[in-house]
Design a protein around this motif. Structure first.
Motif, short mmCIF file in Angstrom:
data_model
loop_
_atom_site.label_atom_id
_atom_site.label_comp_id
_atom_site.label_asym_id
_atom_site.label_seq_id
_atom_site.Cartn_x
_atom_site.Cartn_y
_atom_site.Cartn_z
N VAL A 187 0.82 -1.13 0.17
CA VAL A 187 0.11 0.39 0.38
C VAL A 187 1.11 1.57 -0.19
CG1 VAL A 187 -2.33 1.52 0.94
CG2 VAL A 187 -1.83 -0.84 1.53
N THR A 209 -0.94 0.08 -6.52
CA THR A 209 -1.68 -0.10 -5.17
C THR A 209 -2.04 1.10 -4.57
OG1 THR A 209 -0.73 -2.36 -5.26
CG2 THR A 209 -1.60 -1.67 -3.15
N LYS A 210 -1.05 1.90 -3.72
CA LYS A 210 -1.19 3.20 -3.83
C LYS A 210 -2.20 4.45 -4.73
CE LYS A 210 2.72 5.25 -2.85
NZ LYS A 210 3.75 6.66 -2.03
N TRP A 244 -5.97 2.96 -3.23
CA TRP A 244 -6.11 2.68 -2.54
C TRP A 244 -6.24 4.34 -2.18
CZ3 TRP A 244 -7.37 0.77 3.00
CH2 TRP A 244 -6.74 -0.58 2.61
N SER A 259 -9.49 5.15 -3.36
CA SER A 259 -11.03 5.13 -2.51
C SER A 259 -11.25 5.40 -1.47
CB SER A 259 -10.34 3.67 -2.38
OG SER A 259 -10.23 2.40 -3.66
N LEU A 276 -13.19 0.99 0.41
CA LEU A 276 -12.75 0.08 0.92
C LEU A 276 -12.48 -1.29 0.64
CD1 LEU A 276 -12.35 2.44 4.01
CD2 LEU A 276 -10.23 2.64 1.21
N GLN A 315 -10.77 -2.36 -2.49
CA GLN A 315 -9.54 -3.42 -2.65
C GLN A 315 -8.89 -4.96 -1.78
OE1 GLN A 315 -7.65 -1.15 -3.58
NE2 GLN A 315 -9.30 0.00 -3.66
N LEU A 358 -6.19 -5.17 5.34
CA LEU A 358 -6.93 -4.12 4.87
C LEU A 358 -8.31 -3.77 6.62
CD1 LEU A 358 -8.80 -4.86 1.68
CD2 LEU A 358 -9.90 -4.33 4.14
N THR A 386 -9.10 0.25 6.79
CA THR A 386 -9.83 0.98 6.22
C THR A 386 -11.98 0.60 7.79
OG1 THR A 386 -10.79 -1.97 6.37
CG2 THR A 386 -10.90 -0.63 4.05
#
Length: 573
Positions: free
Chosen positions: A347, A353-354, A357, A360, A389, A392, A428, A432
């Motif tokens: 992340v 991936t960043k 995230w 989102s 979220l 993901q 996650l 989240t």
């Protein structure tokens, strides 16, 4: 014999010397004796750079379109859309001619256009290869001619054409009288040149950042900036309608009309009003800004081409001491902590991936809060954060790409697969769970609806647990690869169908899975038992935990049995 003994050449034309040939000096009579003579190299300063760079820009554009039909179609489609928007803006501005607030709208649009030119190079550095002057370091080019040539090359493209159309429409909306038309002939090119020079100066000053890993991270966040911009524009339009139209923008326009390049358009309006002194000052301000941008661009160009790259110097420095705070120490030991730390590092470090995230997180916050600020929202919109979220969790193995083989080697049983999936879900939840609660509380605060806060939290937790369950199943059944060679491709060719099935099918399944909690909430309100609505918080949290645990249990055997298929699917990017 005539071929072996050519006649003397009565000319001062020079011919290149081949290797081994001795240079000969022409006779004083002006006749060149038989044999080659040396070629006098042309001075770099005598060669005009502007035509060369314009042809280079056209060649780069032409060769880029030839690489693939998809790129050509995308370019043509974007060109058509840009031209249609430019034509619509030109027509709209022309219809505003004579409106008392036309000048207000014109200067604000020009300022927004300049802001877009300044920001876009930071997010789309790969859109124009000539934006990177480090490619020209080894060539004997002087800074001043190089700046002029790059500026001319920058005028070729869709963006400059769109800017020109908007500037012409702005001038047509505010030019009243022959003097104003004459000033607009100067104002329109000035606006275009300032916008292009601003983009070039920003790109050159930040080119080392844009070509680094952090720059690639910045580029993949461009979609977030566009989404936020759309929400801001929507919010602004609604507020303008409530405030009584364009008249509410007059105070801001009175300040912006003195900021280049909007000051050039302000000069056109000033001449139409008879304020010639003010118009001259605004034009001079724009010219001064253009000169300052060109000077700053030249300084950055000289520094870029003469100073060493800081990243190579940093590599030669001694290793820095590691920070005493290690977040990994807070995680559980064993496989769970290792997998959680790896997922959290993805992340933080992986650009794709960043980007997913951050997008989102931002959209999950923007949708409920902006609707609450506009007075059209409800606290139940806070569930949007949990849904965004929860996405993901889908395609968990795709972010590993071909490196998933190392993960596959550690999975030899259903138990190992379960621990792997559970650890990814826990990583996650570290982000989240508190974020969903924060968004729900912020939405309740803006709406003043604290009574419905426990109910909204329970629904959010139930939805999050359902998304984790369906995401684990989708990761095992419909994995797909995420290309790493492009910041704008999130699915490998031929796997778009898998991505659609994985995400949208999983979202529909998640919505159906949390239907019991939603039905309970509806029953409480329909039966009039609102005093028992707080029970939805523990009920939703418990249901979400059970749903997530059940989904992980069901996905574990499928993951353990399909390791070769998953590896083949995620390795295509």
């Amino acid at each position: 014999m005539a071929e072996n003994n050519p006649a003397p050449i009565a000319s001062d034309r020079l011919t290149a010397v081949s290797p081994g040939d001795a240079p000969l000096t022409p006779a004083s009579s002006g006749l060149v004796p038989p044999g080659p003579v040396p070629l006098t190299p042309a001075s770099p300063a005598s060669v005009p750079l502007t035509p060369v760079f314009v042809r280079l820009k056209l060649s780069l554009l032409r060769n880029g379109l030839r690489q693939s039909s998809g790129r050509a179609v995308a370019y043509i489609a974007s060109a058509v859309i840009a031209l249609l928007l430019a034509a619509a803006q030109f027509l709209g501005l022309f219809l505003l001619r004579g409106n008392e607030h036309a000048g207000t709208l014109v200067v604000l649009l020009t300022a927004l256009l300049a802001l877009g030119w300044a920001v876009m190079p930071l997010f789309f550095p790969g859109g124009d290869e000539t934006l990177d002057p480090t490619r020209l370091v080894m060539l004997p080019l002087r800074p001043r001619p190089l700046v002029g040539a790059l500026l001319a090359a920058s005028l070729v493209g869709i963006g400059p054409l769109f800017t020109l159309c908007l500037a012409v429409g702005s001038a047509a909306a505010t030019a009243h009288g022959a003097a104003a038309v004459a000033v607009s002939v100067l104002a329109v090119p000035l606006v275009l040149l300032v916008c292009v020079a601003l983009a070039r100066a920003v790109a050159t000053a930040n080119i080392r950042l844009l070509t680094s890993r952090k720059g690639r991270d910045l580029a993949v966040l461009s979609g977030l900036v566009i989404a936020v911009g759309i929400q801001v524009v929507n919010f602004g339009v609604r507020r303008l309608g409530e405030a009584g139209g364009l008249a509410a923008l007059d105070p801001a326009a009175s300040l912006v009309r003195w900021l280049p390049p909007a000051s050039a358009m302000g000069a056109v309006e000033s001449v139409g009003e008879g304020a010639y002194g003010r118009a001259v000052a605004q034009l001079l301000l724009t010219v001064a800004a253009l000169a300052a941008l060109l000077y700053a661009w030249q300084r950055s160009l000289v520094k870029l081409m003469t100073a060493p790259d800081g990243s190579t110097l940093a590599a030669a420095e001694p290793d820095r001491k590691e920070s005493g705070w290690q977040p990994g120490r807070l995680l559980p030991e064993g496989r769970t902590g290792t997998v959680m730390l790896r997922s959290l590092r993805y992340v933080w470090r992986d650009p794709k991936t960043k980007a997913a995230w951050v997008t989102s997180l931002a959209i999950g916050l923007i949708v409920p809060l902006f609707n609450a600020l506009q007075g059209t929202g409800t606290i139940y919109f806070a569930c949007f954060a949990a849904g965004m979220l929860g996405i993901q969790m889908y395609n968990q193995f795709g972010q590993d790409t071909s490196a998933f083989w190392m993960v596959a080697l550690t999975i030899s049983s259903t138990r190992d697969a379960y621990l792997e999936l559970r650890a990814r879900a826990l990583a996650l939840l570290v982000i989240t769970l508190p974020y969903s609660a924060l968004v729900t509380v912020a939405t309740a605060a803006l709406l003043g609806d604290w009574q419905a806060l426990p109910e909204a939290l329970g629904l959010s937790f139930a939805l999050l647990g359902a998304m984790l369950a369906t995401g684990a199943l989708a990761s095992a059944r419909f994995p797909y690869s995420i290309p790493q060679d492009s910041g704008y491709k999130n699915v490998a060719p031929g796997q778009a169908g898998l991505a659609w099935i994985s995400i949208f099918g999983g979202m529909l399944g998640g919505a159906l899975l949390c239907a019991p909690v939603l039905a309970l909430a509806i029953w409480i309100h329909v039966s009039g038992a609102d005093e028992w609505a707080w029970l939805l918080l523990p009920a939703g949290a418990a249901y979400g935990a059970l749903a997530a645990a059940g989904g992980l249990r069901l996905a574990a055997p499928r993951t353990a049995a399909r390791l070769p298929e998953i590896l083949a699917a995620v390795s295509k990017g």
